[in-house]
Design a protein around this motif. Structure first.
Motif, mmCIF file in Angstrom:
data_model
loop_
_atom_site.group_PDB
_atom_site.id
_atom_site.type_symbol
_atom_site.label_atom_id
_atom_site.label_comp_id
_atom_site.label_asym_id
_atom_site.label_seq_id
_atom_site.Cartn_x
_atom_site.Cartn_y
_atom_site.Cartn_z
ATOM 1 N N ARG A 352 0.827 -1.203 0.000
ATOM 2 C CA ARG A 352 0.000 0.000 0.000
ATOM 3 C C ARG A 352 0.864 1.257 0.000
ATOM 4 O O ARG A 352 2.011 1.241 0.452
ATOM 5 C CB ARG A 352 -0.951 -0.007 1.201
ATOM 6 N N GLY A 353 0.292 2.333 -0.526
ATOM 7 C CA GLY A 353 1.044 3.567 -0.588
ATOM 8 C C GLY A 353 0.146 4.748 -0.877
ATOM 9 O O GLY A 353 -1.066 4.609 -1.047
ATOM 10 N N VAL A 354 0.758 5.915 -0.929
ATOM 11 C CA VAL A 354 0.052 7.162 -1.202
ATOM 12 C C VAL A 354 0.700 7.818 -2.415
ATOM 13 O O VAL A 354 1.921 8.017 -2.450
ATOM 14 C CB VAL A 354 0.109 8.112 0.008
ATOM 15 N N ALA A 355 -0.112 8.137 -3.408
ATOM 16 C CA ALA A 355 0.385 8.799 -4.611
ATOM 17 C C ALA A 355 0.545 10.294 -4.338
ATOM 18 O O ALA A 355 -0.391 10.947 -3.872
ATOM 19 C CB ALA A 355 -0.569 8.575 -5.774
ATOM 20 N N THR A 356 1.733 10.835 -4.608
ATOM 21 C CA THR A 356 2.000 12.252 -4.400
ATOM 22 C C THR A 356 2.466 12.885 -5.701
ATOM 23 O O THR A 356 3.110 12.223 -6.533
ATOM 24 C CB THR A 356 3.069 12.453 -3.319
#
Length: 402
Positions: A352-356
């Protein structure tokens, strides 16, 4: 639809019409040298607005009207470019920019030749709306494609004729670590109608299919996918893909998706879910599949996440290696536009991750785009190429330590 959204939609339609009139000569008229030089200056001026992390820079690599998808040849002799119109291209790599841009067509006519991908043996696969073509040793043979290419899926056999549509038919493809060809088949509706669900599940429409390199052994790899226009395999061999979610549900729902499929047979929830955990109105009273798989990354609603690639190069700082670059084409179904930028995601141990935001500035914030990124691909030196179909341009992003 609210008055504000109606006004925005009308404004965007007017802008699109005006942009179409101002776009440089396209497939229907060859640009003159003066046209190309003027367009080059306009695009390069826009690139001065693009914000990147320290040490990174962006430049114009090539002009190619309608450029959308990329496949970079391992021999360094050719870069293949797909569009959603009637033409494809081959770029000859040069020193910091393409040395030449030429038309590429294995058939007398093409219909949405959007999907381009290469096998490790150098075979090019060109996926149109309803046909798949293979050309062996493509970097050497592309000029002779008319005599050497073969249709491994004949015209009309990729999707049922009843599912042919201009909408959601921009195919993408990848050759997996298993040597098989993976193709996304976007379904042609905003929300799939009930009477089509059995057909879609059987044929792989609204999903991802895979087949042997000769077109045999076709099978449905994943279902419950509304419209994927970007995919890549990670170092562990799992397939990751973007998915564009349901329109007309509001500015901030449902989220866009970046998904992971580590085995065949997974269902990613559409049409019961419009994006993430948000239920669609059409199927909200139905019991969704108990085994529905939810995204690894949720992105802002309606940003239109398209092409993606895992970064494997050595030019960028170490923190980017193994991370995911993805292009957001930009919203239309939103009262305040978002997107039109390049994103970066660092997946965690659980995926999982966060798109920046990584590269942005094409969105003026006033319902007007100065460019619309579509796909991203890595060159052998570790720099990145980014396509922009609005400007008919391909950019190159490089890094030098500040």
């Amino acid at each position: 639809m609210s008055s504000a959204r109606k006004l925005f939609a009308a404004g965007m339609a007017l802008f699109a019409f005006a942009a179409a009139l101002s776009v440089p000569p396209d497939a229907h008229s060859a640009p003159t040298q003066a046209d190309s030089e003027n367009r080059r200056r306009e695009v390069e001026a826009t690139l001065q607005r693009i914000k990147l992390p320290p040490g990174f820079s962006i430049s114009l690599y090539a002009l190619a009207p309608g450029a959308r998808t990329l496949a970079v040849g391992a021999q360094g002799k050719a870069i293949f470019v797909g569009t959603d119109d009637k033409r494809a291209y081959v770029l000859t790599p040069g020193d910091g920019k393409a040395a030449a841009v030429e038309d590429f067509s294995p058939w007398p006519s093409l219909t949405m030749p959007h999907g381009v991908c290469l096998s490790k043996e150098g075979a090019l696969f060109l996926v149109e709306r309803n046909r798949v073509t293979r050309l062996d040793d493509a970097e050497s043979n592309w000029r002779d494609a008319a005599s050497k290419a073969q249709a491994i899926v004949k015209a009309g056999d990729l999707v049922p004729r009843s599912s042919e549509s201009r909408s959601h038919s921009a195919r993408v493809c990848r050759v997996g670590p298993d040597g098989r060809l993976y193709i996304s088949l976007g379904q042609p509706d905003n929300v799939a109608p009930r009477d089509k669900l059995a057909l879609y599940e059987r044929t792989g429409v609204g999903g991802i299919i895979r087949m042997n390199p000769d077109g045999s052994g076709r099978e449905v790899f994943a279902t419950g996918v509304r419209n994927s226009v970007g995919m890549d395999f990670d170092a562990d061999g799992a397939l990751w893909f973007t998915d564009n979610q349901v329109d007309g549900m509001g500015d901030d729902i449902p989220p866009g998706e970046i998904n992971r499929a580590d085995r065949p047979g997974l269902n990613f929830g559409f049409p019961w879910y419009g994006g993430g955990h948000v239920r669609t109105k059409e199927y909200e009273r139905d019991t969704p599949p108990a085994d529905a798989v939810f995204p690894m990354v949720e992105t802002q609603a309606h940003a239109a996440d398209l092409g993606m690639t895992f970064y494997r190069g050595a030019m960028f700082p170490p923190e980017y290696r193994g991370g995911l670059f993805s292009a957001q084409h930009g919203s239309w179904d939103r009262s305040v536009s978002i997107g039109a930028r390049l994103m970066f995601t660092r997946p965690g141990a659980d995926g999982r991750g966060v798109a920046t935001p990584f590269a942005e500035g094409w969105n003026t914030g006033a319902g007007r785009y100065l460019g619309r990124p579509v796909d991203v691909a890595e060159l052998a030196d570790g720099s990145l190429l980014v396509t922009d179909d609005q400007n008919g341009a391909i950019y190159r992003i490089t890094y030098r330590r500040p």
